[in-house]
Design an enzyme around this catalytic site. Structure first.
Site, PDB file in Angstrom:
ATOM      1  N   PHE A   1       0.837  -1.200   0.000  1.00 33.31           N
ATOM      2  CA  PHE A   1       0.000   0.000   0.000  1.00 33.31           C
ATOM      3  C   PHE A   1       0.874   1.252   0.000  1.00 33.31           C
ATOM      4  CE2 PHE A   1      -2.650   3.042   2.571  1.00 33.31           C
ATOM      5  CZ  PHE A   1      -3.662   3.217   1.634  1.00 33.31           C
TER       6      PHE A   1
ATOM      7  N   SER B   1       3.651  -6.879   2.546  1.00 31.90           N
ATOM      8  CA  SER B   1       2.735  -6.003   3.262  1.00 31.90           C
ATOM      9  C   SER B   1       1.298  -6.182   2.756  1.00 31.90           C
ATOM     10  CB  SER B   1       3.210  -4.556   3.147  1.00 31.90           C
ATOM     11  OG  SER B   1       2.550  -3.730   4.076  1.00 31.90           O
ATOM     12  N   MET B   2       0.648  -5.119   2.256  1.00 23.67           N
ATOM     13  CA  MET B   2      -0.691  -5.300   1.689  1.00 23.67           C
ATOM     14  C   MET B   2      -0.662  -6.304   0.546  1.00 23.67           C
ATOM     15  SD  MET B   2      -3.162  -2.625  -0.352  1.00 23.67           S
ATOM     16  CE  MET B   2      -2.180  -2.750  -1.853  1.00 23.67           C
TER      17      MET B   2
ATOM     18  N   ASP C   1       9.597  -4.361  12.961  1.00 24.61           N
ATOM     19  CA  ASP C   1       8.788  -3.820  11.867  1.00 24.61           C
ATOM     20  C   ASP C   1       7.995  -2.652  12.430  1.00 24.61           C
ATOM     21  OD1 ASP C   1       6.770  -3.297   9.969  1.00 24.61           O
ATOM     22  OD2 ASP C   1       6.758  -5.367   9.274  1.00 24.61           O
TER      23      ASP C   1
ATOM     24  N   HIS D   1      10.453  -3.210   7.926  1.00 24.26           N
ATOM     25  CA  HIS D   1       9.261  -3.640   7.191  1.00 24.26           C
ATOM     26  C   HIS D   1       9.532  -4.027   5.732  1.00 24.26           C
ATOM     27  CE1 HIS D   1       5.084  -4.076   6.149  1.00 24.26           C
ATOM     28  NE2 HIS D   1       5.182  -3.145   5.214  1.00 24.26           N
TER      29      HIS D   1
END
Length: 260
Positions: A25, A93-94, A194, A224
């Protein structure tokens, strides 16, 4: 709007095994480009699309919704399944949430899933305010470039558009509901340090998926965006080994659970 330099999608046609990679994202394909290139060099067919609203300016993301991001990823998956004998889905992530939902929705079309610091739930109490806040405040500070490696920068927006963030929070619900339908082999890599996604996200994934072939690896030296960080080589090697193990097999192999 023109694309930011480095945000271009990446596609490579090669062998009968394909990999779809999904970025995060407010990010772009740049965060996964080295990973995609490593897989391509190993002889895999690779698709790394640019998700709608990304790679230009944050205002363009403001007018998109999770259905747009997911539809683009699903379209790329179906294209890969038409030209490859096996397809794997990877995500950061997303993008990890997208990969998991694709696996749940498309079943046998997906041979395995690799996720890095997957984002599948809210870590901020303020998320509950987004339905109202998004009409009052257009954006908040960005989340890009959470990277431990000095001098390394992620190409992502410096602002998070709140309309899109609200839609992301609704997407998390969709992913959570879909997790029990994920039965494919899963490789999950996570960073203990993260600053964007909490460990509760990976814990939720591991608790709810139905997969019995599950491997968890820690990215001890990364934040992250681990795909651009100190543990990038670990991610590349583990994911390539995962694909090779599953694509070589002609018969079902004994299930393994290697968490830790």
């Amino acid at each position: 709007m023109p694309l930011l330099p480095g945000a271009e999608p990446f596609h490579h046609r090669a062998g009968p095994v394909g990999v779809l990679l999904c970025h995060g994202f407010t990010g772009s394909p740049q965060s996964l480009r080295p990973w995609a290139e490593r897989l391509a060099a190993a002889g895999l067919t690779v698709s790394l699309p640019l998700l709608p609203g990304h790679g230009t300016r944050w205002q363009d993301l403001q007018v998109t919704r999770w259905q747009d991001w997911y539809a683009e990823a699903a379209r790329e998956l179906l294209l890969l399944t038409e030209e490859c004998e096996q397809v794997f889905v990877f995500g950061l992530s997303m993008g990890g949430g997208l990969a998991l939902k694709l696996a749940a929705d498309h079943g046998d079309r997906v041979s395995g899933v690799v996720v890095v610091n997957p984002s599948v739930r809210s870590d901020n109490p303020a998320t509950a305010l987004l339905p109202v806040l998004r009409h009052l405040v257009p954006s908040r500070p960005g989340i890009a470039s959470d990277i431990a490696r000095p001098g390394t920068v992620e190409l992502g927006y410096d602002r998070v558009p709140l309309h899109a963030a609200w839609s992301l929070s609704r997407f998390w619900r969709e992913v959570q509901q879909a997790l029990p339908a994920v039965g494919q082999p899963v490789l999950l890599l996570r960073s203990p340090q993260d600053h964007v996604v909490s460990p509760a996200n990976s814990a939720l994934v591991l608790a709810r998926i139905s997969s019995v072939d599950v491997t968890e690896r820690l990215c001890e030296q990364s934040f992250h965006v681990a795909t651009l960080d100190h543990d990038a080589e670990l991610i590349f090697g583990e994911s390539l080994g995962f694909v090779r193990r599953l694509s070589r097999a002609t018969k079902p192999t004994e299930a393994t659970d290697q968490r830790g």
